[in-house]
Design a protein around this motif. Structure first.
Motif, PDB file in Angstrom:
ATOM      1  N   HIS A 133      48.672  38.075  36.794  1.00  0.00           N
ATOM      2  CA  HIS A 133      47.314  38.579  36.667  1.00  0.00           C
ATOM      3  C   HIS A 133      47.348  39.920  35.953  1.00  0.00           C
ATOM      4  O   HIS A 133      48.425  40.495  35.749  1.00  0.00           O
ATOM      5  N   ASN A 135      45.066  43.725  36.026  1.00  0.00           N
ATOM      6  CA  ASN A 135      43.970  44.575  36.472  1.00  0.00           C
ATOM      7  C   ASN A 135      44.242  45.974  35.947  1.00  0.00           C
ATOM      8  O   ASN A 135      45.226  46.181  35.227  1.00  0.00           O
ATOM      9  N   ALA A 161      44.553  35.412  34.161  1.00  0.00           N
ATOM     10  CA  ALA A 161      43.716  35.776  35.306  1.00  0.00           C
ATOM     11  C   ALA A 161      43.545  37.281  35.380  1.00  0.00           C
ATOM     12  O   ALA A 161      44.477  38.042  35.101  1.00  0.00           O
ATOM     13  N   MET A 162      42.347  37.714  35.782  1.00  0.00           N
ATOM     14  CA  MET A 162      42.052  39.128  35.948  1.00  0.00           C
ATOM     15  C   MET A 162      41.273  39.344  37.234  1.00  0.00           C
ATOM     16  O   MET A 162      40.594  38.442  37.724  1.00  0.00           O
ATOM     17  N   ARG A 163      41.361  40.553  37.736  1.00  0.00           N
ATOM     18  CA  ARG A 163      40.581  40.937  38.912  1.00  0.00           C
ATOM     19  C   ARG A 163      39.147  41.258  38.512  1.00  0.00           C
ATOM     20  O   ARG A 163      38.904  42.037  37.591  1.00  0.00           O
ATOM     21  N   LEU A 164      38.205  40.666  39.247  1.00  0.00           N
ATOM     22  CA  LEU A 164      36.807  41.054  39.141  1.00  0.00           C
ATOM     23  C   LEU A 164      36.499  41.929  40.350  1.00  0.00           C
ATOM     24  O   LEU A 164      36.449  41.429  41.488  1.00  0.00           O
ATOM     25  N   ARG A 182      31.924  39.318  34.579  1.00  0.00           N
ATOM     26  CA  ARG A 182      32.274  37.966  35.018  1.00  0.00           C
ATOM     27  C   ARG A 182      31.966  36.942  33.922  1.00  0.00           C
ATOM     28  O   ARG A 182      32.786  36.052  33.652  1.00  0.00           O
ATOM     29  N   LEU A 185      34.594  37.164  31.147  1.00  0.00           N
ATOM     30  CA  LEU A 185      35.857  36.538  31.535  1.00  0.00           C
ATOM     31  C   LEU A 185      35.739  35.021  31.474  1.00  0.00           C
ATOM     32  O   LEU A 185      36.653  34.332  30.999  1.00  0.00           O
ATOM     33  N   TYR A 192      39.243  34.326  37.450  1.00  0.00           N
ATOM     34  CA  TYR A 192      38.946  35.568  38.167  1.00  0.00           C
ATOM     35  C   TYR A 192      38.553  35.229  39.592  1.00  0.00           C
ATOM     36  O   TYR A 192      38.049  34.147  39.895  1.00  0.00           O
ATOM     37  N   ASN A 193      38.786  36.179  40.479  1.00  0.00           N
ATOM     38  CA  ASN A 193      38.358  36.041  41.865  1.00  0.00           C
ATOM     39  C   ASN A 193      36.844  36.174  41.953  1.00  0.00           C
ATOM     40  O   ASN A 193      36.212  36.772  41.085  1.00  0.00           O
ATOM     41  N   PHE A 272      47.407  34.663  42.047  1.00  0.00           N
ATOM     42  CA  PHE A 272      46.418  34.055  41.153  1.00  0.00           C
ATOM     43  C   PHE A 272      46.942  32.761  40.556  1.00  0.00           C
ATOM     44  O   PHE A 272      46.216  31.769  40.449  1.00  0.00           O
TER      45      PHE A 272
END
Length: 295
Positions: A133, A135, A161-164, A182, A185, A192-193, A272
């Motif tokens: 991931h 971030n 994947a990235m952190r939201l 969001r 992405l 993303y979460n 992730f």
């Protein structure tokens, strides 16, 4: 493939600042071996990054991502290559409003920013670790210029994947922008979460906070609980972390009560890559990211 958060109830436990200090690294290793920690976000230019990488190689189940540092930390490139970004000691400042304006309006600053982001991705790739991931320190990827550069450059290095950083109770003024992030992405095919736990209680993610978060998980969706665990003695590393209760956060991650609550919740958990892609990256697996759809 439909985005898994539509039908999956899942939880990712992540430790940020992996590589900042050997006592942070030791806490990450213990929290993964003995507790509920699934993932860690690596500061590639930090003093103990090599120690963190060595530990990660001994922990095949620990998912490791890139914690891009563009504020309040050390740069990867020397000051001679990015003089508009760092001070004489090669450190980014902590005036994120000022720097955000400069990133947006000044082309020469933006060009140096792109070079530094690429250098940090390159340094992560050089570790040989799978990129779980991405971030950013202090959530600087909420800045539109930073986010655009991460998406463009990150694709070359396997970004999936990235952190939201969308937390319940976020200020109303911030929510429209978080929804725009969001959407960006999703359009880019990056997983993303759906929500995070860790902003309101940054530096104080103790056992009570973790138990409350697990007890109040939504009926569906992918959540990320992120922490800053460390063994005693690192509180004064950076001014912004002097009040952090690092050891309380470590104790929470290895708490038998937290482990039991997580088991009782019957939620899927992992990094992730585990939650969204069924495991770490494989040759050709980057194509999976293009199939991710927004919830």
């Amino acid at each position: 493939m439909e985005r898994q958060s539509r039908e999956t109830r899942a939880l990712i436990f992540t430790a940020d600042d992996f590589g900042l200090h050997e006592r942070v690294n030791a806490a990450v290793e213990r929290a993964h071996r003995e507790g509920v920690l699934n993932a860690a976000s690596l500061m590639v230019a930090a003093n103990a990054a090599a120690d963190a990488v060595a530990r990660a190689r001994r922990l095949p189940g620990l998912r490791v991502g890139l914690h891009l540092v563009l504020a309040d930390g050390a740069s990867m490139l020397p000051r001679a290559q990015i003089p508009a970004l760092v001070d004489a000691q090669g450190r980014f400042g902590d005036n994120m409003v000022r720097d955000g304006v400069r990133f947006f309006f000044l082309p020469h600053v933006r060009a140096q920013l792109a070079k530094e982001i690429r250098a940090q991705f390159e340094a992560f790739a050089a570790t040989g670790l799978e990129l779980d991931h991405v971030n950013t320190h202090k959530h600087f990827h909420l800045h539109p210029t930073v986010l655009s550069l991460i998406i463009r450059i990150g694709r070359e290095y396997g970004l999936r994947a990235m952190r939201l950083p969308l937390e319940a109770g976020a200020p109303l003024a911030l929510k429209p922008w978080l929804h725009l992030v969001r959407a960006r992405l999703a359009r880019a095919g990056i997983a993303y979460n759906d929500f995070v736990v860790g902003i309101a209680n940054t530096g104080a993610m103790d056992e009570a906070v973790l138990l409350d978060a697990i007890a109040n998980l939504p009926a569906q969706g992918v959540g990320e609980i992120y922490c800053h665990p460390a063994e005693a003695g690192v509180e004064a590393i950076t001014p912004s972390m002097q009040a952090y209760r690092h050891t309380d956060e470590l104790d929470a991650l290895v708490s038998p009560r937290v482990a039991a609550a997580l088991a009782a919740a019957r939620v899927r958990h992992g990094g992730f890559a585990d939650v969204f892609f069924g495991g770490p990256a494989r040759p050709g697996a980057n194509a999976l990211a293009s199939e991710v759809r927004p919830s």
